[in-house]
Scaffold this active site. Sequence first.
Site, PDB file in Angstrom:
ATOM      1  N   TYR A   1      25.133  57.488  62.926  1.00  0.00           N
ATOM      2  CA  TYR A   1      26.310  58.188  63.454  1.00  0.00           C
ATOM      3  C   TYR A   1      27.328  57.217  64.041  1.00  0.00           C
ATOM      4  CZ  TYR A   1      29.110  61.186  66.508  1.00  0.00           C
ATOM      5  OH  TYR A   1      30.154  61.813  67.140  1.00  0.00           O
TER       6      TYR A   1
ATOM      7  N   LYS B   1      31.337  56.452  62.722  1.00  0.00           N
ATOM      8  CA  LYS B   1      32.542  56.670  63.516  1.00  0.00           C
ATOM      9  C   LYS B   1      33.288  55.352  63.760  1.00  0.00           C
ATOM     10  CE  LYS B   1      32.534  61.154  64.236  1.00  0.00           C
ATOM     11  NZ  LYS B   1      33.647  62.038  63.828  1.00  0.00           N
TER      12      LYS B   1
END
Length: 245
Positions: free
Chosen positions: A163, A167
């Site tokens: 994750y 990002k």
Amino acid sequence: MKSALVTGANKGIGFEVVKELVRNGFFVYLGSRKLENGMAAVNQLKTEGITNVEAILLDVTDEESVKAARASLGEKVKVLDVLVNNAGISGGFPQSALNATIDQFKTVYDTNVFGVVRVTQAFIDLLQQSNQPRIVNVSTAMASLSLAADPASGSYDHKLAVYQSSKSALNMYTINLAYELRNTAFKVNAVCPGYTQTDFTGHQGTSTPAEAGKRIAKYALIGPDGPTGKYVSEEYFPEPASCPW
């Protein structure tokens, strides 16, 4: 009336962003990868008196779905003023740099990075017709390389290899996109909504969805003197220029 498209907007932060934009005079297209969920969200908004909204089927991981959404929106408007790339997934837990599978990485990147690219490229022509086009990419403080590498940071011991890296990649895409559009009226920023109490976080956090929605919408509504090419995390850093990437 100005128009906006918010992806992944049938619940959570995206749902609150829709509310804020409608309250600020926009007609908002509420993107949802399942149309029935989008329509349910629209019906809920209408019970709250928020009527300038319409659900649109949009799965950011599906090229044909993105193309169909662009064609559908193009039949309704000739100008898109705001794009909020909100759709995102965590990828599940745990996420070890050594043990996360390639499939895990591909799945998360397909939504968090490639999905943003797909949607942005598909709708850029409508955005270019606006006098004050705005693109907001929803990021996270967990994507900050500076914070992640700093043992003194509160987030140092909270690592999600898949994750966080997705990002961080999104932040770099935002910088490149803003650079390419630097000599235009576009404002392009990556904004962290804060640690928000949604399904995404198991309803834990320091910010409500409404507070997070306002943080995102703020950068969709900035004027011509507002920042561009910045990473903004107002829950942690008061000034965009001081935020560590």
